[in-house]
Design an enzyme around this catalytic site. Structure first.
Site, PDB file in Angstrom:
ATOM      1  N   HIS A 176     -96.831  15.490  75.022  1.00 61.22           N
ATOM      2  CA  HIS A 176     -95.533  15.807  74.437  1.00 61.22           C
ATOM      3  C   HIS A 176     -94.487  15.793  75.542  1.00 61.22           C
ATOM      4  O   HIS A 176     -94.811  15.671  76.733  1.00 61.22           O
ATOM      5  CB  HIS A 176     -95.563  17.175  73.753  1.00 61.22           C
ATOM      6  CG  HIS A 176     -96.094  17.138  72.348  1.00 61.22           C
ATOM      7  ND1 HIS A 176     -95.474  16.429  71.340  1.00 61.22           N
ATOM      8  CD2 HIS A 176     -97.181  17.730  71.784  1.00 61.22           C
ATOM      9  CE1 HIS A 176     -96.167  16.586  70.209  1.00 61.22           C
ATOM     10  NE2 HIS A 176     -97.203  17.361  70.462  1.00 61.22           N
ATOM     11  N   ASP A 200     -88.498  12.426  75.774  1.00 62.71           N
ATOM     12  CA  ASP A 200     -88.541  11.729  74.492  1.00 62.71           C
ATOM     13  C   ASP A 200     -87.304  10.856  74.283  1.00 62.71           C
ATOM     14  O   ASP A 200     -87.411   9.682  73.907  1.00 62.71           O
ATOM     15  CB  ASP A 200     -88.621  12.731  73.339  1.00 62.71           C
ATOM     16  CG  ASP A 200     -90.003  13.341  73.168  1.00 62.71           C
ATOM     17  OD1 ASP A 200     -90.931  12.940  73.894  1.00 62.71           O
ATOM     18  OD2 ASP A 200     -90.158  14.226  72.311  1.00 62.71           O
TER      19      ASP A 200
END
Length: 371
Positions: A138, A168
């Site tokens: 993540h 991200d």
């Protein structure tokens, strides 16, 4: 005015944040985006709270301007349909783990035979090669491995969790858009598409820029509060009397002098540019004590007309309703799919002189798009 990317057609297999943010940017700028979603395995962005107008707000934002097509990719008939439709598309974006698209029969080599002009972009945590390629991760993991968090935060403390997903979006999403548009430009010369391998960790590493150049060429190890821009100097945040924060970035001589005069702190002008640790401590201490004597509103008024790089730390709610937000149009009202009302969302930040962003509708219900 039309969108800058009008005429480009994108097929999007991505979920969650990185891929959808990238394709939203393309859609905002005029590209036609068809989002392929599973009818059986829901995209978590569709269900994560909070909700507005019957949908998750994140889904409504990240999937605006996109058609939603529900297809079971384990059904050979749907794979055949995609291959047929793909002849008319320019760009494909996917975010599965490496080799998943190949197993589905939708790998780049197969699809490039069908459409040699196809630009195929894969976004993953660790890229398509190397020992980490199949590893789960993540944003927090990518930032950890990229070295960013190793020189962020305060000495002797664990790094803080960021308020936004840096790897991200700044890593995966924006680098994907850069790569895709570069490939579109190259295709004008070669007539051929190509494959783009975006690793969010690779891209996060490049965000180190200043720190990495100091480490690689300057042989200077980086750690929290050791550099001018990560807390070693007075370039920092300071707590006000009412528990809020003020940002001070007055590094250049003229700004430093203005700051010293505004606060009646000669020490800032005398030692603010020093690289000696003891001087830096003295300057920061003086600033901390001074800023702590008054509430944030007082300092906002003091620095409102001064050009010295001092600004209040705003909550997101305050930022989105600020004078700057209004003047620069940070928020737009986007129609619901049925046109019955609108929903406030962040605007596309790119401003063109002849093109404009579009805001046709928020993210649609699953599978209601027309393909």
């Amino acid at each position: 005015m039309s969108g800058a990317l009008s005429g480009l057609k994108v097929i999007d297999f991505s979920t969650l944040l990185p891929g959808p943010f990238a394709t939203m940017m393309l859609a905002d700028m005029g590209a036609e985006v068809v989002h392929i979603e599973s009818p059986n395995r829901v995209d978590l962005v569709r269900v994560v709270p909070p909700y507005a107008n019957g949908q998750a707000t994140a889904h409504s934002y990240l999937n605006r301007n996109k058609q939603s097509i529900a297809l079971d990719l384990k059904d050979p008939n749907n794979i055949a349909l995609i291959k047929e439709k793909l002849k008319d598309f320019d760009i494909l974006v996917e975010q599965f783990r490496p080799d998943v698209m190949q197993r589905l029969g939708l790998g780049y080599e197969v699809l490039a035979e069908i459409n040699p002009r196809l630009i195929y972009c894969s976004i993953t945590g660790y890229g398509q090669t190397g020992d980490y390629k199949d590893r789960a991760g993540h944003d927090i993991n990518y930032l950890a491995l990229s070295g960013i968090m190793g020189h962020s935060g305060r000495k002797g403390q664990t790094p803080p969790p960021m308020g936004v997903q840096i790897a991200d979006v700044a890593g995966g999403s924006l680098h994907a858009v850069i790569g895709i548009l570069a490939a579109v430009v190259e295709r004008e010369k070669s007539g051929l598409g190509q494959y783009i391998d975006i690793s969010m960790t690779d891209c996060a590493v490049t965000l180190n820029s200043m720190a990495a150049s100091a480490t690689l060429a300057g042989q200077q190890p980086q750690a929290a509060e050791t550099a001018t821009l990560n807390g070693a100097s007075f370039y920092d945040y300071y707590q006000t009397a009412d528990g809020q924060s003020l940002s001070i970035g007055s590094l250049e001589p003229q700004f430093m002098l203005g700051l010293a005069q505004a606060l009646d702190l000669p020490i800032v002008a005398e030692k603010g540019a020093s690289f000696f640790a003891e001087d830096r401590v003295i300057v920061k201490q003086a600033l901390s004590e001074k800023i702590a004597t008054q509430p944030l509103a007082h300092w906002v008024e003091v620095f409102k007309q001064l050009d010295v790089c001092v600004e209040p730390v705003l909550s997101l709610q305050d930022a989105l309703t600020s004078e700057l937000a209004v003047q620069r149009q940070w928020v737009v009202n986007v129609p619901l799919a049925d046109g019955s009302q609108t929903e406030p969302q962040l605007a596309n930040p790119i401003k063109f002189s002849r093109s404009q962003a579009r805001y046709d509708f928020v993210g649609q219900q699953l599978g209601v798009g027309v393909w």
